[in-house]
Write a protein that holds these residues in place. Structure first.
Motif, mmCIF file in Angstrom:
data_model
loop_
_atom_site.group_PDB
_atom_site.id
_atom_site.type_symbol
_atom_site.label_atom_id
_atom_site.label_comp_id
_atom_site.label_asym_id
_atom_site.label_seq_id
_atom_site.Cartn_x
_atom_site.Cartn_y
_atom_site.Cartn_z
ATOM 1 N N ASP A 1 39.809 13.683 47.196
ATOM 2 C CA ASP A 1 40.752 13.592 46.339
ATOM 3 C C ASP A 1 41.103 15.251 45.946
ATOM 4 O O ASP A 1 41.483 15.447 45.641
ATOM 5 C CB ASP A 1 41.270 12.045 45.637
ATOM 6 N N LEU A 2 39.803 15.612 45.048
ATOM 7 C CA LEU A 2 40.694 16.561 44.455
ATOM 8 C C LEU A 2 39.837 17.374 44.995
ATOM 9 O O LEU A 2 40.400 19.117 44.559
ATOM 10 C CB LEU A 2 38.948 16.394 42.542
ATOM 11 N N PRO B 1 43.158 19.204 47.065
ATOM 12 C CA PRO B 1 44.413 19.911 46.619
ATOM 13 C C PRO B 1 44.066 21.347 45.285
ATOM 14 O O PRO B 1 44.283 22.272 45.907
ATOM 15 C CB PRO B 1 44.878 19.222 45.309
ATOM 16 N N LEU B 2 42.073 21.204 45.515
ATOM 17 C CA LEU B 2 41.584 22.427 44.867
ATOM 18 C C LEU B 2 42.267 23.188 45.603
ATOM 19 O O LEU B 2 41.764 24.342 45.633
ATOM 20 C CB LEU B 2 40.081 22.090 44.359
ATOM 21 N N GLY C 1 49.656 21.170 45.412
ATOM 22 C CA GLY C 1 48.542 20.259 45.138
ATOM 23 C C GLY C 1 48.647 20.305 43.601
ATOM 24 O O GLY C 1 48.187 19.430 43.178
ATOM 25 N N ALA C 2 49.392 21.101 42.830
ATOM 26 C CA ALA C 2 49.161 20.378 41.059
ATOM 27 C C ALA C 2 50.126 19.569 40.562
ATOM 28 O O ALA C 2 48.921 18.952 39.392
ATOM 29 C CB ALA C 2 49.917 21.759 40.349
ATOM 30 N N ARG D 1 49.548 16.802 43.225
ATOM 31 C CA ARG D 1 48.598 15.893 43.441
ATOM 32 C C ARG D 1 47.864 15.407 42.528
ATOM 33 O O ARG D 1 47.737 14.275 41.824
ATOM 34 C CB ARG D 1 48.688 15.980 44.791
ATOM 35 N N LEU D 2 47.163 16.772 41.843
ATOM 36 C CA LEU D 2 45.836 16.511 40.772
ATOM 37 C C LEU D 2 46.458 16.134 39.864
ATOM 38 O O LEU D 2 46.225 15.102 39.468
ATOM 39 C CB LEU D 2 45.418 18.198 40.578
ATOM 40 N N GLN D 3 47.769 16.281 39.319
ATOM 41 C CA GLN D 3 48.454 15.135 38.465
ATOM 42 C C GLN D 3 48.198 14.296 37.941
ATOM 43 O O GLN D 3 48.332 13.428 37.488
ATOM 44 C CB GLN D 3 49.768 16.587 37.745
ATOM 45 N N LEU E 1 46.865 12.197 40.326
ATOM 46 C CA LEU E 1 45.578 11.928 40.210
ATOM 47 C C LEU E 1 44.697 11.341 39.384
ATOM 48 O O LEU E 1 44.259 10.183 38.770
ATOM 49 C CB LEU E 1 44.754 12.642 41.077
ATOM 50 N N VAL E 2 44.684 12.710 38.297
ATOM 51 C CA VAL E 2 44.125 12.395 37.092
ATOM 52 C C VAL E 2 45.328 11.280 36.163
ATOM 53 O O VAL E 2 44.463 10.658 35.602
ATOM 54 C CB VAL E 2 44.598 13.659 36.119
#
Length: 501
Positions: free
Chosen positions: A273-274, A277-278, A310-311, A313-315, A317-318
């Motif tokens: 998952d990281l 998007p990265l 992507g950002a 999605r990362l946000q 996730l975190v």
């Protein structure tokens, strides 16, 4: 020994057998009562010796014999034997001519007194022996019941060390029972039972329970037979302590195993998952930084949109990782306020950027609900993201209504995707658990999800005193049902202060 009631700790367990007061079965109270009966009977005979002299000589002899037998039944031979001698002396002194002396004129009366004394002694001895045999039988039965109860308790899962110490107090009539363990600085109390005030006449007894364990009791005197039974309880106490420590170690091992499994699942999920998007963000940024390519305005917008997606999605996730950590640590705080359901749903859709992808059916006349706005928004955002990701090509519907239970409001997030296998709805809310996609699994357990969104949603819902459940959608799909209580409305009052309905 006379038992002392011990607390039951809420467990329905038959009372433990209580050991008799004395191995002989005749305590000091009975000895005292027998001595009082003997003194009273002989005193009454002495006071009535004048009328008794007019009776046949056998009558007072039989009366004294009956008195000695009664004393033997009550107090045993140690009172009855002196009573028989005392009775013979009273008969000789007061009722046998010549009166006032120990001389006897008649050989017949000498024979009567001799027979009386022999019968009284024999009866006293037999009665006392019978009482002792009865007491020994009762004590053996009580010891067997106590030891059998101890053996049965050792096999019971709910038997704990405090329960065992309470049983020791009850069986032996002790004020206090404690298990001590040898440490570097002396003896430390591992567990204890008893909080009544100390008695000036109590004694302390210690029985070894292992290499570094001692069972200590405080209370009345213990006989040799008591100490043998107490040694069995000491061994059982050591076994209960060992079982408790093994259980604690097993629980710690299970907890470590769960943590290790969660860590493995986290690493496996984060690894995918990281990176996804990265990788998209990295590719878009690298493309924009190329000097040898002239990007059109539309292409630049697409690359920027990829970076933003992507950002976001990362946000999320975190945020889910941090929220799951807060829930596991039990440090989630809530500030409940009065909010409208459609307001929270709208904020969740704006956060996801999916206003056009969801059909809304939330009446405006629904009562307000007490909720933490931030947590409620996260709950609905996670439910909507899960439905949009795995709901298939069909529409996703958010429906609000009054709950079937009085004083509740229900918000349902409905999709028409593949759904989940019957009976696996509860597994959707387990952190890091993934259902088998080949079996028609749905939710953030499937590929591309860490398995945290629904777990966080349920944790936040319960923090707001609500309930989140999963149900199959008629015709196929999954319905996530969020149930919240409504805001309590105080009754209106008249100017006189009376309530109106």
């Amino acid at each position: 020994m006379t038992g002392v009631p011990a607390p039951s700790h809420g467990l329905d367990r038959p009372p433990a057998a209580v050991l008799p007061l004395s191995p002989a079965g005749l305590g000091r109270g009975r000895h005292g009562a027998a001595a009082a009966l003997l003194a009273g009977g002989l005193s009454a005979l002495v006071l009535a010796h004048e009328p008794a002299r007019r009776l046949d000589y056998a009558v007072p002899v039989l009366l004294v014999l009956v008195l000695v037998v009664a004393v033997a039944l009550l107090g045993g031979r140690w009172v009855a034997l002196p009573g028989a001698v005392a009775g013979a002396l009273v008969l000789n002194w007061f009722l046998t001519p010549p009166y006032g002396t120990l001389l006897i004129d008649s050989a017949e009366q000498v024979f009567v007194l001799s027979v009386f004394l022999g019968v009284a002694v024999a009866v006293s001895w037999v009665v006392d022996l019978s009482a002792r045999r009865t007491a020994e039988s009762a004590r053996a039965r009580a010891e067997a019941e106590a030891l059998s109860g101890l053996a049965g308790a050792a096999l019971a899962e709910h038997q704990t060390l405090p329960d065992l110490l309470n049983q020791v107090r009850q069986v032996f009539g002790m004020r206090e029972a404690a298990l001590l363990e040898r440490t570097g600085g002396g003896w430390a109390v591992v567990a204890a039972s008893g909080d009544s005030p100390p008695d000036a006449d109590e004694q302390e007894w210690s029985v070894p329970a292992g290499d570094d364990l001692v069972l200590r009791v405080r209370g009345p005197e213990l006989f040799a037979a008591d100490r043998r039974v107490l040694a069995s309880f000491a061994g059982a106490a050591a076994g209960a302590l060992l079982a408790r420590r093994l259980s604690e170690r097993a629980a710690e091992a299970t907890q470590l195993e769960d943590v290790d499994r969660m860590r493995t699942a986290l690493l496996a999920g984060v690894g995918h998952d990281l990176r996804t998007p990265l990788a998209a963000i990295k590719a878009a940024v690298s493309s924009l930084r190329q000097d040898d390519v002239a990007w059109t305005a539309a292409e630049t917008a697409d690359l920027l949109a990829t970076i933003e997606t992507g950002a976001d999605r990362l946000q999320r996730l975190v945020a889910n990782l941090l929220d799951a950590s807060r829930l596991q640590a039990g440090v989630v705080s809530t500030v409940l306020e009065r909010v409208r359901l459609e307001e929270v749903v709208g904020r969740a859709l704006i956060d996801l950027g999916s206003l056009g992808a969801v059909e809304l059916d939330v009446p405006e006349d629904l009562p307000d609900v007490p909720a933490d706005v931030g947590l409620a928004e996260r709950v609905l955002a996670n439910l909507l993201e899960n439905a949009l990701r795995h709901g298939g090509a069909g529409p996703v519907t958010v429906r609000g209504a009054r709950g079937p239970e009085p004083g509740t409001v229900v918000c349902e997030v409905i999709d028409h995707g593949p759904g989940v296998p019957p009976g696996s709805e509860a597994a959707l809310f387990a952190p890091f658990a993934r259902l088998d996609a080949g079996a028609g699994a749905l939710g953030d357990r499937g590929p591309g999800g860490l398995g945290l969104g629904l777990a966080v949603a349920r944790g936040f819902t319960e923090a707001m005193h609500g309930r989140l459940t999963a149900h199959p959608t008629p015709g196929g799909g999954l319905t996530m049902r969020l149930t919240l209580p409504v805001v309590a409305v105080p009754p209106a009052t008249t100017p006189a202060g009376r309530e109106t309905r």
